[in-house]
Motif scaffolding. Sequence first.
Motif, mmCIF file in Angstrom:
data_model
loop_
_atom_site.group_PDB
_atom_site.id
_atom_site.type_symbol
_atom_site.label_atom_id
_atom_site.label_comp_id
_atom_site.label_asym_id
_atom_site.label_seq_id
_atom_site.Cartn_x
_atom_site.Cartn_y
_atom_site.Cartn_z
ATOM 1 N N LEU A 107 18.402 -19.046 -12.902
ATOM 2 C CA LEU A 107 17.215 -18.844 -13.724
ATOM 3 C C LEU A 107 17.586 -19.095 -15.184
ATOM 4 O O LEU A 107 18.507 -18.454 -15.715
ATOM 5 N N THR A 108 16.867 -20.028 -15.802
ATOM 6 C CA THR A 108 17.156 -20.386 -17.196
ATOM 7 C C THR A 108 15.908 -20.215 -18.047
ATOM 8 O O THR A 108 14.841 -20.752 -17.715
ATOM 9 N N ILE A 109 16.032 -19.465 -19.130
ATOM 10 C CA ILE A 109 14.924 -19.196 -20.047
ATOM 11 C C ILE A 109 15.105 -20.047 -21.298
ATOM 12 O O ILE A 109 16.197 -20.103 -21.865
ATOM 13 N N ALA A 110 14.043 -20.725 -21.727
ATOM 14 C CA ALA A 110 14.120 -21.583 -22.916
ATOM 15 C C ALA A 110 12.938 -21.305 -23.840
ATOM 16 O O ALA A 110 11.799 -21.225 -23.398
ATOM 17 N N ASN A 111 13.255 -21.170 -25.131
ATOM 18 C CA ASN A 111 12.238 -21.028 -26.184
ATOM 19 C C ASN A 111 11.444 -19.730 -26.091
ATOM 20 O O ASN A 111 10.310 -19.639 -26.584
ATOM 21 N N ALA A 112 12.011 -18.711 -25.464
ATOM 22 C CA ALA A 112 11.305 -17.433 -25.345
ATOM 23 C C ALA A 112 11.246 -16.735 -26.707
ATOM 24 O O ALA A 112 12.142 -16.889 -27.538
ATOM 25 N N ARG A 204 4.290 -8.799 -17.300
ATOM 26 C CA ARG A 204 5.277 -9.187 -16.294
ATOM 27 C C ARG A 204 5.149 -10.698 -16.083
ATOM 28 O O ARG A 204 4.101 -11.187 -15.640
ATOM 29 N N PHE A 205 6.190 -11.424 -16.403
ATOM 30 C CA PHE A 205 6.205 -12.880 -16.236
ATOM 31 C C PHE A 205 6.803 -13.198 -14.864
ATOM 32 O O PHE A 205 7.916 -12.770 -14.545
ATOM 33 N N VAL A 206 6.046 -13.972 -14.049
ATOM 34 C CA VAL A 206 6.416 -14.159 -12.645
ATOM 35 C C VAL A 206 6.479 -15.655 -12.281
ATOM 36 O O VAL A 206 5.510 -16.212 -11.753
ATOM 37 N N PRO A 207 7.596 -16.297 -12.538
ATOM 38 C CA PRO A 207 7.784 -17.671 -12.040
ATOM 39 C C PRO A 207 8.224 -17.628 -10.573
ATOM 40 O O PRO A 207 8.795 -16.625 -10.114
ATOM 41 N N SER A 221 10.129 -25.672 -13.036
ATOM 42 C CA SER A 221 9.930 -25.063 -14.346
ATOM 43 C C SER A 221 8.515 -24.512 -14.458
ATOM 44 O O SER A 221 7.552 -25.165 -14.054
ATOM 45 N N THR A 222 8.399 -23.307 -14.999
ATOM 46 C CA THR A 222 7.108 -22.666 -15.212
ATOM 47 C C THR A 222 6.883 -22.495 -16.702
ATOM 48 O O THR A 222 7.761 -22.006 -17.422
ATOM 49 N N THR A 261 9.608 -21.632 -21.366
ATOM 50 C CA THR A 261 9.763 -22.005 -19.947
ATOM 51 C C THR A 261 10.796 -21.118 -19.264
ATOM 52 O O THR A 261 11.729 -20.620 -19.885
ATOM 53 N N ILE A 262 10.578 -20.943 -17.971
ATOM 54 C CA ILE A 262 11.571 -20.332 -17.087
ATOM 55 C C ILE A 262 11.786 -21.305 -15.931
ATOM 56 O O ILE A 262 10.830 -21.653 -15.240
ATOM 57 N N THR A 263 13.021 -21.764 -15.757
ATOM 58 C CA THR A 263 13.331 -22.778 -14.755
ATOM 59 C C THR A 263 14.211 -22.168 -13.670
ATOM 60 O O THR A 263 15.200 -21.484 -13.951
ATOM 61 N N LEU A 264 13.803 -22.396 -12.421
ATOM 62 C CA LEU A 264 14.582 -21.953 -11.259
ATOM 63 C C LEU A 264 15.215 -23.169 -10.615
ATOM 64 O O LEU A 264 14.521 -24.098 -10.187
#
Length: 271
Positions: A107-112, A204-207, A221-222, A261-264
């Motif tokens: 799980l990678t978080i970008a620009n949060a 609650r953010f749910v990708p 990516s979500t 974005t959150i990428t799985l």
Amino acid sequence: MRRHRSWMAWIRNRFQLPAILVALQQAQAGIHVHIPWRLPSHVPSGYRRAGAPPPEPPKGSDMRRHLTWICLSLLLPLSACSSSSSEKTVPDFKQNPNPKQVYQLTLTIANAPGPFASVEGFMQFDVGTPECLPPPRENGGHLWPTPTETIPFVWTRVSDTQYTGVVYIDGMIDEDYYGRGMCRWKLMQARAALKATGAKRETRFVPNIYPEKLIAQQAESTYLLREDYPRYSEAASEEPVSYGLTDRSKMAHLRDDELFTITLTPKAATP
């Protein structure tokens, strides 16, 4: 009032309600029955004086009251059937202690707009073979609800913006749970649930990622709104949830600096 009681007795006899109610109760007990829907062609003499015409039907509110009574008389046994089916014991669905189809998710978080102190993981499994479920007659005439099981998994923190977790396709044991044939489970999705601190009113953010992407080892990516972190100021819900979108083109009206974005990213792993 006497005329109305006489009319009510005639209606009950004409539609043979006592016999119908008995038949419905027998059906509830699993006894094969014949419900006598055929209507008699005459009014039995026992409900009127010899040579007298049938009583006049009640009008207005009286008629509505009598018809309501008839409908309730027919529906009560059916509701009893439904309530009895809801009391049936749920089978003991079994998790697979030794799954073989295993994948590691990154799980990678970008620009949060900030960190996430609460990161949870869940796998959802549904029975994918409805023919193994009991028939509608055992559930008050309704389709049997699809059994669903949720299995949590742990995300291991690598950094403030990266976590790893392990999921599997074969997380449940296929078995004849209802005595009607093999029930086969299917992974519906693996998902994460992130909150800024874990507080109750936070978003609650749910990708999520579907099994097709897992098997193909394709990243998902979500895209989510930055303004929803930690909670959208105008959110009406006590527990706001944001699922985001995986198609960036559907958010073309928003700038990149309004999103994160959150990428799985899945990778096949050794059991």
